[in-house]
Design a protein around this motif. Structure first.
Motif, PDB file in Angstrom:
ATOM      1  N   LYS A  89       0.819  -1.208   0.000  1.00 47.55           N
ATOM      2  CA  LYS A  89       0.000   0.000   0.000  1.00 47.55           C
ATOM      3  C   LYS A  89       0.857   1.265   0.000  1.00 47.55           C
ATOM      4  O   LYS A  89       0.420   2.319  -0.458  1.00 47.55           O
ATOM      5  CB  LYS A  89      -0.934   0.004   1.208  1.00 47.55           C
ATOM      6  CG  LYS A  89      -2.024  -1.054   1.154  1.00 47.55           C
ATOM      7  CD  LYS A  89      -2.934  -0.968   2.368  1.00 47.55           C
ATOM      8  CE  LYS A  89      -4.036  -2.021   2.307  1.00 47.55           C
ATOM      9  NZ  LYS A  89      -4.913  -1.961   3.496  1.00 47.55           N
ATOM     10  N   LEU A  90       2.067   1.143   0.534  1.00 48.67           N
ATOM     11  CA  LEU A  90       2.989   2.275   0.564  1.00 48.67           C
ATOM     12  C   LEU A  90       3.964   2.236  -0.601  1.00 48.67           C
ATOM     13  O   LEU A  90       4.881   3.046  -0.684  1.00 48.67           O
ATOM     14  CB  LEU A  90       3.760   2.284   1.894  1.00 48.67           C
ATOM     15  CG  LEU A  90       2.906   2.473   3.154  1.00 48.67           C
ATOM     16  CD1 LEU A  90       3.763   2.296   4.407  1.00 48.67           C
ATOM     17  CD2 LEU A  90       2.246   3.847   3.160  1.00 48.67           C
ATOM     18  N   GLY A  91       3.793   1.266  -1.491  1.00 48.26           N
ATOM     19  CA  GLY A  91       4.628   1.194  -2.682  1.00 48.26           C
ATOM     20  C   GLY A  91       5.831   0.274  -2.576  1.00 48.26           C
ATOM     21  O   GLY A  91       6.719   0.314  -3.434  1.00 48.26           O
ATOM     22  N   ASP A 230       5.741   9.918  -4.630  1.00 49.19           N
ATOM     23  CA  ASP A 230       4.403   9.745  -4.055  1.00 49.19           C
ATOM     24  C   ASP A 230       4.413   8.773  -2.885  1.00 49.19           C
ATOM     25  O   ASP A 230       5.113   7.763  -2.899  1.00 49.19           O
ATOM     26  CB  ASP A 230       3.414   9.289  -5.131  1.00 49.19           C
ATOM     27  CG  ASP A 230       3.823   7.973  -5.779  1.00 49.19           C
ATOM     28  OD1 ASP A 230       5.031   7.728  -5.917  1.00 49.19           O
ATOM     29  OD2 ASP A 230       2.936   7.191  -6.142  1.00 49.19           O
ATOM     30  N   HIS A 232       1.586   6.830  -0.409  1.00 46.06           N
ATOM     31  CA  HIS A 232       0.179   6.477  -0.266  1.00 46.06           C
ATOM     32  C   HIS A 232      -0.219   6.474   1.206  1.00 46.06           C
ATOM     33  O   HIS A 232       0.287   5.664   1.988  1.00 46.06           O
ATOM     34  CB  HIS A 232      -0.099   5.116  -0.914  1.00 46.06           C
ATOM     35  CG  HIS A 232       0.066   5.122  -2.394  1.00 46.06           C
ATOM     36  ND1 HIS A 232      -0.996   5.044  -3.270  1.00 46.06           N
ATOM     37  CD2 HIS A 232       1.184   5.233  -3.168  1.00 46.06           C
ATOM     38  CE1 HIS A 232      -0.543   5.095  -4.517  1.00 46.06           C
ATOM     39  NE2 HIS A 232       0.777   5.208  -4.478  1.00 46.06           N
ATOM     40  N   GLY A 236      -5.469   9.118   0.389  1.00 48.16           N
ATOM     41  CA  GLY A 236      -4.962   9.594  -0.880  1.00 48.16           C
ATOM     42  C   GLY A 236      -3.453   9.513  -0.968  1.00 48.16           C
ATOM     43  O   GLY A 236      -2.803   8.784  -0.208  1.00 48.16           O
ATOM     44  N   VAL A 237      -2.892  10.257  -1.917  1.00 49.99           N
ATOM     45  CA  VAL A 237      -1.452  10.225  -2.173  1.00 49.99           C
ATOM     46  C   VAL A 237      -0.847  11.594  -1.898  1.00 49.99           C
ATOM     47  O   VAL A 237      -1.303  12.612  -2.431  1.00 49.99           O
ATOM     48  CB  VAL A 237      -1.164   9.830  -3.642  1.00 49.99           C
ATOM     49  CG1 VAL A 237       0.333   9.851  -3.921  1.00 49.99           C
ATOM     50  CG2 VAL A 237      -1.739   8.457  -3.938  1.00 49.99           C
ATOM     51  N   ASN A 239       2.530  13.902  -2.251  1.00 43.78           N
ATOM     52  CA  ASN A 239       3.750  14.006  -3.049  1.00 43.78           C
ATOM     53  C   ASN A 239       4.736  14.950  -2.374  1.00 43.78           C
ATOM     54  O   ASN A 239       4.357  16.020  -1.897  1.00 43.78           O
ATOM     55  CB  ASN A 239       3.416  14.526  -4.449  1.00 43.78           C
ATOM     56  CG  ASN A 239       2.526  13.567  -5.210  1.00 43.78           C
ATOM     57  OD1 ASN A 239       2.950  12.489  -5.608  1.00 43.78           O
ATOM     58  ND2 ASN A 239       1.272  13.946  -5.407  1.00 43.78           N
ATOM     59  N   GLU A 320      -8.047  10.063  -2.766  1.00 43.42           N
ATOM     60  CA  GLU A 320      -8.257   8.680  -3.166  1.00 43.42           C
ATOM     61  C   GLU A 320      -9.199   8.600  -4.368  1.00 43.42           C
ATOM     62  O   GLU A 320      -8.996   7.820  -5.292  1.00 43.42           O
ATOM     63  CB  GLU A 320      -8.827   7.900  -1.984  1.00 43.42           C
ATOM     64  CG  GLU A 320      -8.835   6.396  -2.176  1.00 43.42           C
ATOM     65  CD  GLU A 320      -9.281   5.678  -0.913  1.00 43.42           C
ATOM     66  OE1 GLU A 320     -10.163   6.198  -0.210  1.00 43.42           O
ATOM     67  OE2 GLU A 320      -8.741   4.605  -0.622  1.00 43.42           O
ATOM     68  N   GLU A 323      -7.338   9.806  -7.477  1.00 43.60           N
ATOM     69  CA  GLU A 323      -6.351   8.824  -7.871  1.00 43.60           C
ATOM     70  C   GLU A 323      -7.006   7.708  -8.679  1.00 43.60           C
ATOM     71  O   GLU A 323      -6.465   7.254  -9.694  1.00 43.60           O
ATOM     72  CB  GLU A 323      -5.657   8.254  -6.639  1.00 43.60           C
ATOM     73  CG  GLU A 323      -4.535   7.272  -6.979  1.00 43.60           C
ATOM     74  CD  GLU A 323      -4.026   6.511  -5.764  1.00 43.60           C
ATOM     75  OE1 GLU A 323      -3.013   5.819  -5.900  1.00 43.60           O
ATOM     76  OE2 GLU A 323      -4.655   6.600  -4.704  1.00 43.60           O
TER      77      GLU A 323
END
Length: 328
Positions: A89-91, A230, A232, A236-237, A239, A320, A323
């Motif tokens: 979820k955090l990439g 980015d 998460h 939402g995201v 940056n 969210e 996105e």
């Protein structure tokens, strides 16, 4: 012809298997942990506490952050207990947890093993750390600063906290072994050399890692410090900001006083707003960085102003809902 093709296929399969076996079992290989004993002096512990909490931010990941408050300040009494989650979820390519670095967990580690882990990414057991811990930056610090951090870690109250094992996705479970590398230590510049000292602090804080966009998990060097990576979060995201001296999209129009004030505004956790479900939070550890000495923040500002200005407009937050629309 069929036999030749089969033979070639077998050779290719064997070669791939041999390569994967080498990567999996022979790497990482950054050398033995040094024979090292760090004196736990009050001076080392005090400076190590400053570095670990306000510059290199070890406690940012290796403690519990209170995400009900803006910027997720550290929960008092959790210093070093570990357990912070970094997942898909955090990439991240898998599920990772920060380790318990209090004496309850690393009492059997030598100072050399801790030193090698911090500065190269290979732990006591020969495992490769995923670089969510920015060891590539720590390996470019002054050895004395690393010794101070070790002294501070040794002084932490022991906290019993069993941290789950990580789970790494394929093919990163192989690739991760190629990431650790030998350190390239430097001698810390004197504070009087403001710009060079600022550059040292920026590396120690791994500012570039968060304030640079990434491609396939790697920072894009030509866009260093221009923001746009980015992160998460729940709604939402977020940056990261452009911190190059571009006057239109970065901090080129900021004064040193404005730069320092931005950090000091969040130094006291009591002044942090409580977040609601619709509020925009940030992973930027403002309270920790706000505790940095004013002179050090000024040095960081001075160095950042020497960077190449990059015109890169960053949208701070994408909801969210927006996105999802962008992905459709």
């Amino acid at each position: 012809m069929k036999k030749v093709l089969i033979t070639i296929l077998i050779i290719v399969i064997v070669a791939i298997a041999a390569l994967l076996s080498y990567v999996k079992f022979a790497l990482p290989n950054v050398g033995d942990a040094p024979d090292l004993h760090v004196d736990i002096t009050p001076q080392r512990v005090q400076h190590g506490e400053y570095l670990a909490n306000h510059v290199s931010l070890c406690m940012d990941c290796h403690s519990t952050r209170d995400w009900s408050k803006y910027s997720g300040p550290m929960t008092p009494g959790t210093n070093g207990k570990g357990g912070e989650l970094f997942n898909e979820k955090l990439g991240f390519p898998g599920t990772f947890y920060s380790k318990n670095i209090t004496p309850a967990n690393i009492k059997d580690w030598t100072d050399g093993e801790i030193f090698r882990t911090i500065t190269t990414g290979e732990d006591k057991f020969g495992n490769a750390l995923f670089p969510v811990m920015p060891y590539h930056y720590y390996g470019k610090m002054d050895k004395e600063d690393i010794y101070d951090i070790i002294a501070y870690i040794r002084s932490l109250p022991p906290i019993e906290n069993k941290v789950p094992d990580r789970s790494i996705d394929f093919p990163m479970n192989f690739i991760v072994n190629t990431i650790p590398e030998k350190a390239s230590f430097v001698v810390k510049p004197p504070k009087s050399d403001t710009i060079k000292y600022g550059a040292y602090l920026v590396n120690a804080a791994a500012c570039m890692e968060c304030h640079t966009p990434v491609k396939k998990g790697q920072v894009i060097p030509e866009l260093a410090f221009s923001g746009g990576r980015d992160f998460h979060l729940a709604n939402g995201v977020v940056n990261s900001a452009n911190i190059t001296p571009d006057k239109a999209t970065g901090i080129g129009g900021w004064t040193a006083e404005q730069f320092v004030a931005r950090f000091k505004a969040y130094e006291n956790p009591a002044n942090l707003p409580t977040m609601t479900a619709t509020d925009v939070n940030t992973i930027m550890p403002w309270t920790m960085l706000g505790g940095m000495d004013t002179s050090d923040l000024i040095s960081i500002y001075a160095y950042l102003q020497t960077l190449k200005p990059i015109n890169h407009e960053v949208v701070h937050f994408v909801s969210e809902k927006d996105e999802k629309k962008q992905k459709e």
